[in-house]
Structures are given as structure tokens and as C-alpha cells.
Scaffold this motif. Structure first.
Motif, mmCIF file in Angstrom:
data_model
loop_
_atom_site.group_PDB
_atom_site.id
_atom_site.type_symbol
_atom_site.label_atom_id
_atom_site.label_comp_id
_atom_site.label_asym_id
_atom_site.label_seq_id
_atom_site.Cartn_x
_atom_site.Cartn_y
_atom_site.Cartn_z
ATOM 1 N N PHE A 27 76.549 6.613 118.084
ATOM 2 C CA PHE A 27 77.464 6.848 118.911
ATOM 3 C C PHE A 27 77.414 8.357 119.837
ATOM 4 C CE2 PHE A 27 81.549 8.451 120.064
ATOM 5 C CZ PHE A 27 82.596 7.876 121.085
ATOM 6 N N ASP A 75 73.717 8.543 121.521
ATOM 7 C CA ASP A 75 72.904 7.431 122.453
ATOM 8 C C ASP A 75 72.849 8.018 123.826
ATOM 9 O OD1 ASP A 75 73.506 4.354 123.287
ATOM 10 O OD2 ASP A 75 75.170 5.393 124.674
ATOM 11 N N ARG A 76 73.872 9.235 124.199
ATOM 12 C CA ARG A 76 73.471 9.278 125.465
ATOM 13 C C ARG A 76 72.228 10.268 125.647
ATOM 14 N NH1 ARG A 76 76.135 11.352 130.544
ATOM 15 N NH2 ARG A 76 73.945 12.126 131.172
ATOM 16 N N MET A 78 73.430 -2.783 126.384
ATOM 17 C CA MET A 78 74.669 -2.204 126.173
ATOM 18 C C MET A 78 75.051 -1.729 125.272
ATOM 19 S SD MET A 78 75.904 -5.129 128.226
ATOM 20 C CE MET A 78 75.921 -6.807 126.716
ATOM 21 N N LEU A 79 75.927 -0.925 124.778
ATOM 22 C CA LEU A 79 75.607 0.116 123.534
ATOM 23 C C LEU A 79 77.579 -0.898 123.707
ATOM 24 C CD1 LEU A 79 75.571 1.988 121.606
ATOM 25 C CD2 LEU A 79 77.116 3.209 122.622
ATOM 26 N N ILE A 80 77.835 -2.110 123.726
ATOM 27 C CA ILE A 80 78.927 -2.549 123.300
ATOM 28 C C ILE A 80 79.314 -3.217 121.332
ATOM 29 C CG2 ILE A 80 80.303 -4.936 123.172
ATOM 30 C CD1 ILE A 80 79.320 -4.757 126.164
ATOM 31 N N MET A 81 79.258 -1.539 120.510
ATOM 32 C CA MET A 81 78.991 -1.351 119.208
ATOM 33 C C MET A 81 80.125 -1.011 118.766
ATOM 34 S SD MET A 81 76.515 1.006 117.403
ATOM 35 C CE MET A 81 77.500 2.929 118.467
ATOM 36 N N GLU A 82 80.364 -1.984 117.455
ATOM 37 C CA GLU A 82 81.815 -1.525 116.713
ATOM 38 C C GLU A 82 81.643 -0.808 116.099
ATOM 39 O OE1 GLU A 82 82.202 -4.366 114.509
ATOM 40 O OE2 GLU A 82 84.671 -3.930 113.607
ATOM 41 N N LEU A 83 83.124 -0.350 115.650
ATOM 42 C CA LEU A 83 82.342 1.009 114.931
ATOM 43 C C LEU A 83 83.946 1.170 113.597
ATOM 44 C CD1 LEU A 83 82.875 4.700 117.338
ATOM 45 C CD2 LEU A 83 81.443 3.595 116.139
ATOM 46 N N PRO A 84 83.045 0.329 112.942
ATOM 47 C CA PRO A 84 84.171 -0.028 111.830
ATOM 48 C C PRO A 84 84.815 0.839 111.027
ATOM 49 C CG PRO A 84 81.341 -0.192 111.069
ATOM 50 C CD PRO A 84 81.569 0.947 112.428
ATOM 51 N N PRO A 141 78.751 8.171 125.495
ATOM 52 C CA PRO A 141 79.653 6.703 125.472
ATOM 53 C C PRO A 141 81.385 7.625 125.451
ATOM 54 C CG PRO A 141 78.329 6.525 123.940
ATOM 55 C CD PRO A 141 78.178 7.622 123.978
ATOM 56 N N LEU A 142 82.128 5.978 125.252
ATOM 57 C CA LEU A 142 83.285 5.991 124.768
ATOM 58 C C LEU A 142 84.095 5.526 123.991
ATOM 59 C CD1 LEU A 142 85.275 4.285 126.952
ATOM 60 C CD2 LEU A 142 83.717 5.687 128.176
ATOM 61 N N GLU A 143 84.664 5.744 123.252
ATOM 62 C CA GLU A 143 85.461 5.178 122.500
ATOM 63 C C GLU A 143 86.743 3.819 122.580
ATOM 64 O OE1 GLU A 143 85.716 6.980 118.348
ATOM 65 O OE2 GLU A 143 86.884 5.058 116.990
ATOM 66 N N ASN A 178 87.946 -0.905 116.530
ATOM 67 C CA ASN A 178 87.555 0.219 118.020
ATOM 68 C C ASN A 178 86.042 -0.099 117.977
ATOM 69 O OD1 ASN A 178 89.129 1.539 115.930
ATOM 70 N ND2 ASN A 178 88.952 3.706 116.373
ATOM 71 N N LEU A 179 85.783 0.212 118.983
ATOM 72 C CA LEU A 179 84.980 0.056 119.713
ATOM 73 C C LEU A 179 83.946 1.010 120.687
ATOM 74 C CD1 LEU A 179 83.017 -3.099 120.504
ATOM 75 C CD2 LEU A 179 83.920 -3.630 122.394
ATOM 76 N N SER A 180 82.643 0.697 121.028
ATOM 77 C CA SER A 180 82.292 2.057 121.477
ATOM 78 C C SER A 180 81.294 1.272 122.626
ATOM 79 C CB SER A 180 81.139 2.742 120.822
ATOM 80 O OG SER A 180 80.115 1.888 120.493
ATOM 81 N N LEU A 181 81.428 1.747 123.931
ATOM 82 C CA LEU A 181 80.697 1.491 125.155
ATOM 83 C C LEU A 181 80.671 2.491 125.758
ATOM 84 C CD1 LEU A 181 82.824 -0.854 127.716
ATOM 85 C CD2 LEU A 181 83.707 0.365 125.430
ATOM 86 N N ARG A 182 79.691 2.549 126.797
ATOM 87 C CA ARG A 182 78.884 3.071 127.855
ATOM 88 C C ARG A 182 79.837 3.433 129.178
ATOM 89 N NH1 ARG A 182 73.279 1.775 127.056
ATOM 90 N NH2 ARG A 182 72.876 2.981 125.050
#
Lengths: 760, 80
Positions: free
Chosen positions: A408, A411-412, A522-528, B54-56, B63-67
Motif C-alpha cells: 500500500f 504502490d505509488r 489493479m491494486l484491489i488488495m485486502e488489508l487484513p 492509493p486509498l483505503e 478493509n480494502l485498498s484500491l488506486r
């Protein structure tokens, strides 16, 4: 299903050997579930420490299976840990394997006797999405309600029996990390296998509109081999509503069905039905209703410990500072901690070599064993400390949940070159060694991104380049102060690291815009939620990695090392040997008149010098020596002569071999202490002259050679690991050529450009 | 009604809203829907990373992050 036939196995008349023989069918228990649902923890709790780790055919998706401990009741149960997935619509090779196994599409994987869906009780809705999809497939299914403790801590009470009633299949509450509920789960699995408990769900969890349902019925009727006969409607719904499901099932459905599906979608679109969303939305409605009925919020949801921690760890400023500190600590430990076992292993290997040498009669076999096999094994095991330590730290980061935060935060930065936040850690790991770095790319789901990261990882200057840089700097770079107290050697070293980083980022950008072009993933990523890492999970991860490296890459590395040994040792020239034997004999024949210690020392030094000269001569006339001469025209434009050519050829085994080979070429001989040997070598190199009498190792040549080593893929171990990780020779060969081309091109520019400018 | 729809990225950290429309390409849209981000789902913007990307976000209890790029194509109705 075949569960009926299984009961016969427990009959006392069945000889026990038949159960263990190759024909005895073990019942397969699939473990599936969302990532971070605790699947692997359950797997470890079920199988103990014995598990087989391999790959699924043709893909680098890890296959983990093991025998369920204490299964009892005659029939063996094999537990297969499927890769984590969020749905039956695959978005990565991992998810595709999970889906294909559930649809009997992997020939090596038998049909499951039981499917256990692990669902995180503290995150019930999203976990039930996959669970309900799987229940509808009609396999005997158990829902394992994991992390009951976390749910309770967050103030959520889940009523397992109410959930069981709602889902229509057994629901077993467990805390996989402590083992609570695991015996009950094993009993349930046994009961289902023995046919004492029914676990096939009959409910459907989505109720699409009437036109959609009618189309689905029509498609269902045309499916030739539904996954289970009674549930072809579920498969039809997937086919109809999900592009990905259909696209990733090439060859499993005849064209007639595909055409029927396309026509049905067109008709639905014309009547205003969003066929992509209808089924998902309907399923989430059903799930939300179930969740309402089975959970009770004891306390209103507040901010958990994890939320509070994230306020610091993903903070714009503090988060980055903590991240840098964590990385600095990890790398410091890898460099310092790995040093001790690495030296230990090196000593152990050379000790073994010396003993075998002393014990065996001299000859080709002894040389093969000592300089080929034992040294080759040494070249393999020397990587182990770094691999183990790095995966220990990566395991801790992953298991605690911090890894997703690292992606996270980074990523940028990584998207600037078209990569993903998850590429950062593998690239960084490659500063220690590209091998664990490349092995760590498995967390990157997108194949193009993973490949791009693998291709650029060896450009980061690894620790094996350090001795090469050190010797060349000592020999070629005058220790002058440049600006403001900065000294030339340090700056050159820094420059080489910087050059590697710049090249890695530049090549990543280039690959992502040409060869591996595709949409930025895509950065569709769970933050567990954060949790305490489990020693068992982390250590198992380390063990699996180390074993994979040894068994898969180790054999290739060993074989190539033996081949390289052959190239530097053969052909033998009897004349050379006789000549040097004679010289040694002459020294030894001098009557020991003077017993003074100085005389004895002088004699020993003379003998060592002769040994070194012989080694040099053997090397120069070996196949590698001939290769060095053969490639001289190719490397002459870079300023290199055939001696450097020999060092380049032999350091293909590993970059640090460059130093020891040059020592042999220049008759410096072997030195036990590498630093001492390096100094001695640098001294000899400074005196070396070209045929025209000008100094050989000038500053310009040093820079050209270092630049060559920044780029060139001079490491068989990396090539072996890339072959393993990409499951083909195509990518490692491509990588070797592109990095070689960069090395040649940049060194050419440095040498020729420098000479044009009149530098030396 | 539609006039008050905003992209997710218009929310401040800590602000809550309800998903109203997903205008993403099918693959991204499908994945987000499978993860539970369907129309009508309440969602909270938890935080933005450095440079707001990105943002959360938080919805359905996780919780999920995406751009930013994806988040700009998710339209929400803010909850006052």
C-alpha cells in the motif's frame, strides 16, 4: 458420488497393506477459502509438519498436500490446500487452480470426498460469498467457521448452528491457530467420508429475475458434463453471468454452448438485465440476510486494535518512516546474521574437501569429487542462510498482515514504472541475493508483473558483486578525495549500486511498455487485520522455500558447477605437470643444511609460488582458458583481454568466482582469507601491463569492468531459479541475453567513450 | 438525486457513503462486486496514502485498498 464405495475400506477383511498400496484410494479433503481466512493454519493443524510441496503442472502455483493426522477409521485422508480465492471467477493463476480443482479439471487431482470452505467469522459476508458458491456445486461441503476468537474480540457473536441451518451443510466453529474445534472438524470429515453425515447442500443462494432464471435453465440443459449432475443450474449461472469463468474455461465447453450463452446474454441485455451484476447482487442480498440472522453484535463496532495500529503504520509520514526502519533492520540482520552461517558452511565444505583430498589417492576421480562435486554442493548451500533469513522475515511480515501495508505504501512509487506495490519487496530482497528475491515474487498475482519483476531483479547489485567491486576498486580506482570529503572509491561503489537500480527501474518500464504490455494491474488488495504471526506457519514457510531451492534449483546449480569445473581443469597436459613436478623436486632436493626458520619459510614460499604458477598455467591452457581467448575479439572493444575473458567465463558459476579466477590467472594462488587475497591480487593487478607496456588496470578499465558486472547475469543459480519460477527455459535465456547485451553495450560506451575523451 | 452523486475520491478520510454506481470496465467492476462492493453497500473512506494514491476503504466489515484510478469510477451518495 463415490462416497458409498468408500465404506468397504473399513471392513476388517481388507488387508491393511492394500490401504497403503498405490491402488488404495485416499479420500481427498480440499481446503479452500478466501486469502487470509486461516486456510493454511488449518492445513498445518490437520497435517502436522509432514506435507508435500510442489507445483501444479505447467504453472508456478504451489501445490500443498499432506495426510490428515489421526484420521483413523481405515481410510486415509489426503488434505489438499488449494490456493486462496475470493470467488469461482478466477483473476489469477492461483485462483484458476482453485477453481479448476473444484471443477475436476486438473487430471492429477482426484475429485474431493469433502470440500472444507474456511470462512473468517470476523468477516462473514465476503467469506460467505465463496462458501455459498461452492455449496451450490454439490460436493459434500463443510464450512469451517474460523477465527471465532477474533470475532468475539470484535464484539461479534456468530451462531454456528443457525448458520448451519441457513446454509444446509455442516458448520464447524474453530480457532485454527490454537487448535480449538479441530478434532470436531476431523470427526465431521470422517463422518461424511463414511457416509454417516450428509453434507451436500440443496439450497441455492441467488434468486435472479425470471428471465434470467429461464435462460439459465436452458443453458443448464446443454452442459454435457456438469461438475455434479444435480447442480448444473449453479454452473449455468456462473457461465451466464461471468465472462471470466467462461473465458478461463477454454476447451471445457463446446462451441454450441458458448454460442447459446452469447445469445442468451444478448437477449438479457435487450430486455435491460445487467447479466454481469444480477447474480452477484442477488447473492449478496441472500448473504446479508443470513448474516443478519446468525450474528449478534454484542458491542457496537468500534475501532479495533488493528485500526489503531494502522493509524500509525499506514500514516503518510510515520508509516513511511516505520517502513524504512523495518527494512533497514531486516537488511542489517540479513547481512550480519547470514554472514556467520555462510562462513561456517564455506569452512565446512572446504574442511570436507580437504579431508576427502587427504583420504583419496590423487587422480581424476578425486579432483571431480573435491573440486567438482563438493565445491558445487558448497556453491548451492552457501545460499541457504540468506534464503532462510529472508523468508523468515518475509514470513513474519506476511503472517502479521504488514506485507499488504508495505505494498500500500510503495504502490505509488512502483506504478511510475508500471509495476505493482507488491514488486517492491522482491526487488529490495535482491540487494542481498536475487534468488530469494525471485522466489518472493510469488505473492504478485498478475503474471506479467511477476515476470517483469523476475526479469529485473538480478540488476539490483547483490552481495556477490561486492567482492568484484571491491577488488576492482582497490586495483583501479585511486583513493583520492573528490568533493567535500567524499572519496573516489566510495563514490564509485555507490555509483554501481545506483546504476543497477536505475537500470532495473528503466527496464521494468521498458518491459511493461513493450514485451509485457498490459493494463497496469489493479491494486484491489485486502488489508487484513494485524495478528501475531504464528511460529509454526512462518517456520514452515522458511522450510518449504529452503527445500524447494535445494531440490529444484540445487540440482541444476550443482550440474552446471561440475561442468564449469571440468572447463577450468581440463584438458590436462602431462608436460606441464612433469615440468612443475621437476621444479618442486628441485626445491625440495636442496639439502636442508640451514635449519633456520627463515630458510624453511623461504622454501615453503617458493613451493607455494610454484603451485600458484602451475594452477595458473593449467587454467590458462584449460577449455575455459581457450574460451577466454576465443571470446577475446568480442570483449576487446570493452577493454578486456583474454585473461579477463577467463575470469568472465568461469565466474558464470557465481560472480565472486571472478576474484579467485583472476588470482589463479595472475599466479597469485589461493588465499584462505578472501580480504587478504583480494589485497594481494589488487597489488598484482596494479603492476599488470598491456603488450604495449601501458598499464592494464586503469581507472577506465576498472569502471568498464564493474559496469559489465552490474549488468551481466553471471550467476547460474539465478538462471536455475528463474527457470523453476517461470517453468520454462525461455525466460532465463531471454534474461541472460538481454542483461548480457546491456552489459556489453554499457561497457562499450564507457571504454570507447572514455578513450575518445582521452581518459585512462 | 443523481446530482448529489460523487466519485469515491471526493470523500474526506473518515467520511461515509453508499455505493450508487460502478462505471469501471467489466473485470474491475466484477471483482469489486464479488468482494461485496455492490450498489447499495455502505462504505467508509478510511485514509489516503501519500499523494492521495492509493486509498483505503472499509465495507462489510473489512478493509480494502484500491488506486485512485479505480476509485474515481465508483460513484457514491455521501451520508451526511
Amino acid at each position: 458420488m463415490s462416497s458409498g464405495g468408500a465404506t468397504g475400506m473399513s471392513s476388517p477383511k481388507t488387508p491393511p497393506t492394500a490401504l497403503r498400496g498405490p491402488g488404495a484410494p485416499a479420500a481427498y479433503l480440499f481446503i479452500t477459502g478466501n486469502p487470509n481466512s486461516g486456510k493454511t493454519t488449518l492445513f498445518n493443524a490437520l497435517t502436522g509438519l509432514r506435507a508435500k510441496v510442489g507445483n501444479y503442472p505447467g504453472v508456478t502455483v504451489e501445490r500443498k498436500e499432506g495426510r490428515m493426522q489421526g484420521a483413523g477409521e481405515g481410510r486415509q485422508v489426503t488434505v489438499l490446500d488449494l490456493p486462496g480465492t475470493y470467488s469461482l471467477s478466477p483473476h489469477s493463476p492461483d485462483e484458476q487452480v482453485a477453481r479448476d480443482a473444484l471443477f475436476h479439471r486438473i487430471p492429477e487431482v482426484p475429485a474431493p470426498a469433502v470440500v472444507a470452505v474456511v470462512a473468517d467469522a470476523s468477516n462473514l459476508q465476503r467469506n460467505l460469498y465463496l462458501a455459498t458458491q461452492i455449496i451450490e456445486l454439490g460436493h459434500p461441503t463443510v464450512v469451517v467457521l474460523n477465527m471465532m476468537d477474533v470475532a468475539r474480540k470484535n464484539g461479534i457473536e456468530v451462531d454456528a448452528s443457525a448458520l448451519e441451518a441457513a446454509l444446509g451443510v455442516p458448520v464447524i466453529p474453530v480457532v485454527a491457530s490454537s487448535g480449538e474445534g479441530v478434532p470436531a472438524f476431523k470427526r465431521a470429515v470422517n463422518d461424511i467420508i463414511q457416509g454417516r453425515r450428509s453434507a451436500v447442500g440443496a439450497r441455492s443462494f441467488c434468486e435472479p429475475s425470471a428471465p434470467f432464471a429461464a435462460e439459465a435453465q436452458a443453458v443448464a440443459a446443454g452442459i454435457p458434463q456438469p461438475v455434479t449432475p444435480q447442480h448444473s443450474l449453479a454452473e449455468a449461472l456462473l457461465l451466464l453471468s461471468d465472462d471470466r469463468f467462461l473465458e478461463s474455461s477454454a476447451g471445457h465447453y463446446p462451441e454450441s454452448i458458448r454460442e447459446a450463452i452469447r445469445a442468451a446474454r444478448r437477449r438479457l441485455e435487450e430486455s435491460g438485465v445487467d447479466w454481469r451484476s444480477a447474480v452477484i447482487e442477488s447473492r449478496y442480498q441472500a448473504i446479508a440476510a443470513i448474516q443478519q440472522n446468525v450474528t449478534r453484535e454484542a458491542t457496537p463496532p468500534g475501532h479495533t486494535f488493528s485500526d489503531r495500529l494502522d493509524r500509525v503504520l499506514t500514516h503518510k509520514v510515520w508509516g513511511l518512516l516505520v517502513f524504512v526502519a523495518v527494512l533497514a533492520a531486516i537488511f542489517q540482520s540479513i547481512f550480519t546474521l547470514a554472514q556467520v552461517p555462510m562462513e561456517g558452511l564455506e569452512h565446512g565444505v572446504s574442511w570436507l574437501g580437504q579431508h576427502v583430498e587427504a583420504w583419496m589417492p590423487p587422480g581424476a576421480l578425486r579432483n571431480l569429487l573435491v573440486d567438482g562435486v563438493i565445491a558445487g554442493v558448497g556453491a548451492v548451500v552457501v545460499f541457504l542462510p540468506q534464503i532462510c533469513l529472508l523468508f523468515l522475515f518475509l514470513g513474519l511480515l506476511e503472517d502479521s498482515g504488514y506485507m499488504a501495508r508495505a505494498a500500500f505504501l510503495m504502490d505509488r512509487l512502483m506504478t511510475k514504472v508500471g509495476l505493482h506495490g507488491k514488486s517492491f519487496i522482491p526487488m529490495l530482497s535482491s540487494f542481498a541475493c536475487a534468488i530469494p528475491g525471485i522466489m518472493a515474487t510469488r505473492t504478485i498475482e498478475n503474471q506479467r508483473d511477476r515476470l517483469a519483476t523476475i526479469l529485473i531483479a538480478p540488476l539490483m547489485s547483490c552481495s556477490a558483486r561486492l567482492p568484484v567491486y571491491t577488488v576492482l576498486i582497490a586495483a583501479c580506482i585511486p583513493d583520492r578525495e573528490l568533493w567535500g570529503g567524499l572519496r573516489a572509491p566510495g563514490l564509485v561503489m555507490l555509483g554501481m549500486y545506483g546504476l543497477g537500480i536505475a537500470a532495473a527501474l528503466g527496464m521494468a518500464w521498458l518491459f511493461k511498455n513493450t514485451l509485457l504490455r498490459g493494463p497496469t494491474p489493479m491494486l484491489i488488495m485486502e488489508l487484513p487485520p494485524y495478528r501475531r504471526p504464528m511460529a509454526r506457519t512462518v517456520l514452515r514457510h522458511v522450510w518449504d522455500r529452503a527445500r524447494l531451492f535445494l531440490t529444484q534449483a540445487g540440482t541444476i546449480i550443482l550440474l552446471i558447477n561440475i561442468l564449469l569445473w571440468f572447463l577450468v581443469s581440463y584438458p590436462h597436459n602431462q608436460d606441464t605437470r612433469t615440468r612443475f613436478e621437476a621444479r618442486r623436486a628441485a626445491v625440495q632436493a636442496v639439502p636442508p643444511t640451514a635449519t633456520a626458520p627463515e630458510a624453511a619459510a623461504a622454501r615453503a614460499a617458493e613451493l607455494a609460488r610454484i603451485d600458484a604458477e602451475e594452477k595458473g598455467e593449467v587454467l590458462r591452457s584449460s577449455f575455459a582458458g581457450r574460451l577466454g581467448r576465443a571470446i577475446e575479439p568480442l570483449i576487446a572493444p570493452l577493454g578486456f583481454d583474454w585473461r579477463i575473458g577467463i575470469a568472465i567465463v568461469s565466474s558464470f558459476a557465481a560472480r565472486e568466482v571472478f576474484v579467485s579466477t583472476l588470482s589463479q590467472v595472475y599466479d597469485v594462488g589461493d588465499e584462505d582469507d578472501p580480504a587478504e587475497g583480494g589485497n594481494k591480487l589488487a597489488g598484482v593487478m596494479r603492476l599488470e601491463k598491456r603488450p604495449d607496456g601501458s598499464p592494464m588496470f586503469t581507472t577506465l578499465l576498472g569502471v568498464s569492468l564493474m559496469v559489465f558486472y552490474v549488468f551481466a547475469l553471471q550467476c547460474v543459480s539465478t538462471i536455475a531459479v528463474v527457470r523453476r519460477e517461470t517453468a520454462s527455459w525461455k525466460w532465463p535465456l531471454f534474461q541472460w541475453f538481454y542483461m548480457g547485451a546491456l552489459a556489453w553495450g554499457f561497457s562499450f560506451v564507457v571504454w570507447q567513450g572514455g578513450r575518445l575523451l582521452g581518459w585512462q | 438525486m443523481t446530482a448529489t452523486l460523487q466519485p469515491l475520491t471526493a470523500l474526506q478520510a473518515g467520511q461515509k457513503a453508499v455505493v450508487a454506481d460502478l462505471t469501471l470496465p467489466p473485470e474491475a467492476r466484477g471483482r469489486l462486486q464479488e468482494l461485496g462492493l455492490v450498489v447499495g453497500t455502505p462504505v467508509e473512506l478510511v485514509r489516503y496514502a501519500l499523494l492521495n494514491d492509493p486509498l483505503e476503504i472499509r465495507f462489510r466489515g473489512y478493509n480494502l485498498s484500491l488506486r485512485r484510478h479505480e476509485a474515481e469510477q465508483i460513484y457514491v451518495q455521501p451520508i451526511p
